[in-house]
Motif scaffolding. Structure first.
Motif, short mmCIF file in Angstrom:
data_model
loop_
_atom_site.label_atom_id
_atom_site.label_comp_id
_atom_site.label_asym_id
_atom_site.label_seq_id
_atom_site.Cartn_x
_atom_site.Cartn_y
_atom_site.Cartn_z
N THR A 83 0.85 -1.18 0.00
CA THR A 83 0.00 0.00 0.00
C THR A 83 0.89 1.24 0.00
O THR A 83 1.84 1.31 0.79
CB THR A 83 -0.90 0.00 1.25
OG1 THR A 83 -1.65 -1.20 1.27
CG2 THR A 83 -1.83 1.19 1.27
N PRO A 84 0.62 2.20 -0.88
CA PRO A 84 1.46 3.41 -0.90
C PRO A 84 1.50 4.08 0.47
O PRO A 84 0.47 4.32 1.09
CB PRO A 84 0.77 4.31 -1.93
CG PRO A 84 0.02 3.37 -2.82
CD PRO A 84 -0.41 2.24 -1.92
N ALA A 86 2.14 7.03 1.18
CA ALA A 86 1.61 8.40 1.16
C ALA A 86 0.10 8.46 1.34
O ALA A 86 -0.45 9.56 1.51
CB ALA A 86 2.01 9.08 -0.15
N LEU A 87 -0.58 7.32 1.31
CA LEU A 87 -2.04 7.34 1.52
C LEU A 87 -2.34 7.75 2.96
O LEU A 87 -1.66 7.33 3.90
CB LEU A 87 -2.64 5.96 1.26
CG LEU A 87 -2.82 5.51 -0.17
CD1 LEU A 87 -3.43 4.11 -0.21
CD2 LEU A 87 -3.68 6.47 -0.96
N GLU A 91 -7.84 6.81 3.84
CA GLU A 91 -7.79 6.26 2.48
C GLU A 91 -7.36 4.80 2.49
O GLU A 91 -7.90 3.99 1.73
CB GLU A 91 -6.83 7.08 1.62
CG GLU A 91 -7.33 8.47 1.30
CD GLU A 91 -6.31 9.32 0.57
OE1 GLU A 91 -6.73 10.14 -0.25
OE2 GLU A 91 -5.09 9.16 0.83
N LYS A 92 -6.40 4.47 3.34
CA LYS A 92 -5.97 3.06 3.46
C LYS A 92 -7.12 2.19 3.96
O LYS A 92 -7.36 1.11 3.43
CB LYS A 92 -4.78 2.94 4.43
CG LYS A 92 -3.50 3.46 3.88
CD LYS A 92 -2.37 3.30 4.90
CE LYS A 92 -1.11 3.97 4.39
NZ LYS A 92 -0.01 3.86 5.35
N SER A 95 -9.69 1.88 1.16
CA SER A 95 -9.17 1.04 0.09
C SER A 95 -9.23 -0.44 0.46
O SER A 95 -9.74 -1.26 -0.31
CB SER A 95 -7.72 1.44 -0.22
OG SER A 95 -7.17 0.56 -1.17
N HIS A 173 -6.70 9.36 -7.22
CA HIS A 173 -5.25 9.29 -7.00
C HIS A 173 -4.48 9.53 -8.29
O HIS A 173 -3.37 10.05 -8.27
CB HIS A 173 -4.87 7.95 -6.38
CG HIS A 173 -5.39 7.79 -4.99
ND1 HIS A 173 -5.07 8.65 -3.98
CD2 HIS A 173 -6.23 6.88 -4.46
CE1 HIS A 173 -5.68 8.28 -2.87
NE2 HIS A 173 -6.41 7.21 -3.14
N ASP A 177 -4.01 13.73 -6.96
CA ASP A 177 -2.80 13.68 -6.15
C ASP A 177 -1.60 13.95 -7.06
O ASP A 177 -1.17 13.07 -7.79
CB ASP A 177 -2.66 12.34 -5.44
CG ASP A 177 -3.81 12.08 -4.48
OD1 ASP A 177 -4.58 13.03 -4.21
OD2 ASP A 177 -3.95 10.94 -4.03
N GLU A 181 2.80 9.73 -5.81
CA GLU A 181 3.12 8.66 -4.86
C GLU A 181 1.93 7.76 -4.56
O GLU A 181 2.09 6.65 -4.08
CB GLU A 181 3.65 9.26 -3.55
CG GLU A 181 5.00 9.92 -3.70
CD GLU A 181 5.46 10.54 -2.40
OE1 GLU A 181 4.99 10.13 -1.32
OE2 GLU A 181 6.31 11.45 -2.45
N THR A 182 0.73 8.26 -4.81
CA THR A 182 -0.47 7.46 -4.52
C THR A 182 -1.16 6.97 -5.79
O THR A 182 -2.24 6.40 -5.72
CB THR A 182 -1.48 8.28 -3.69
OG1 THR A 182 -1.84 9.45 -4.41
CG2 THR A 182 -0.89 8.64 -2.34
N VAL A 184 -2.07 4.49 -8.10
CA VAL A 184 -2.01 3.04 -8.06
C VAL A 184 -2.37 2.38 -9.40
O VAL A 184 -2.17 1.18 -9.56
CB VAL A 184 -2.96 2.48 -6.95
CG1 VAL A 184 -2.42 2.86 -5.58
CG2 VAL A 184 -4.37 2.96 -7.15
#
Length: 189
Positions: A83-84, A86-87, A91-92, A95, A173, A177, A181-182, A184
């Motif tokens: 998982t990035p 930066a999330l 958001e994590k 997701s 994202h 963003d 970095e986010t 995906v």
């Protein structure tokens, strides 16, 4: 065997999981569209009558592919992208929750469709491509059919909502963003 070094930029899912992801996406969206078309037509509409057996067959295929997906994710667990970082925590959470719901509903919705078709008193069973019919394990009961029909319909709606949220998150994202970095999407292409 050399150990694979994983970095946030450039991580990708294994090719088989990427192919399976897009195949399942097209299949599930097609099944939902087909279901809407069929249920919005008169009972004896020839096109809807033609679509029902295909909807059942491809629904079972979607269920089988969901099982294959789970097995492959488990087998490739060590090489899956992380998982990035930066999330944001919310958001994590969203997701992971949406992904789990999508996986669960891609298993549950076809099972409810099977239960619906299997329990209909005067139903024609559940065909599956090279098999004339999948064995029916539920007793014939029109009240159970009505319950399974409602659950199948609502689980498909919830699945569609989850897919829309999944796509919205990916687009957000990708476009909003700016740091990248986010983003995906490249992981699944």
């Amino acid at each position: 065997m050399t150990e694979q070094i994983r970095t946030p930029q450039g991580e990708k899912y294994p090719a088989l999981l990427r192919i399976l992801h897009w195949l399942r996406a097209v299949l599930i969206l097609g099944l939902i569209a087909c279901g809407w078309y069929m249920t919005g037509r008169a009972e004896h509409d020839p096109v809807a009558g033609f679509l029902y057996p295909g909807h059942k067959q491809f629904g079972l295929l979607a269920w089988l592919l969901a099982l294959v997906h789970l097995v492959l994710r488990w087998r490739h667990q060590a090489t899956l992208p992380t998982t990035p970082a930066a999330l944001k925590p919310l958001e994590k959470l969203l997701s992971h929750g949406i992904h789990r719901l999508i996986i669960a509903l891609t298993l549950l919705t076809p099972m409810l469709g099977y239960a619906m078709s299997s329990s209909l008193t005067d139903g024609d069973g559940v065909p599956f491509f090279f098999l004339s019919h999948v064995p029916e394990i539920l007793p014939k009961n029109d009240e159970a059919f009505a319950a399974f029909q409602m659950l199948h319909r609502y689980s498909a709606y919830i699945l569609l909502l989850c897919i829309a949220l999944h796509i919205a998150g990916t687009v957000k994202h990708r476009l909003q963003d700016r740091n990248g970095e986010t983003d995906v999407l490249p992981r699944m292409l």
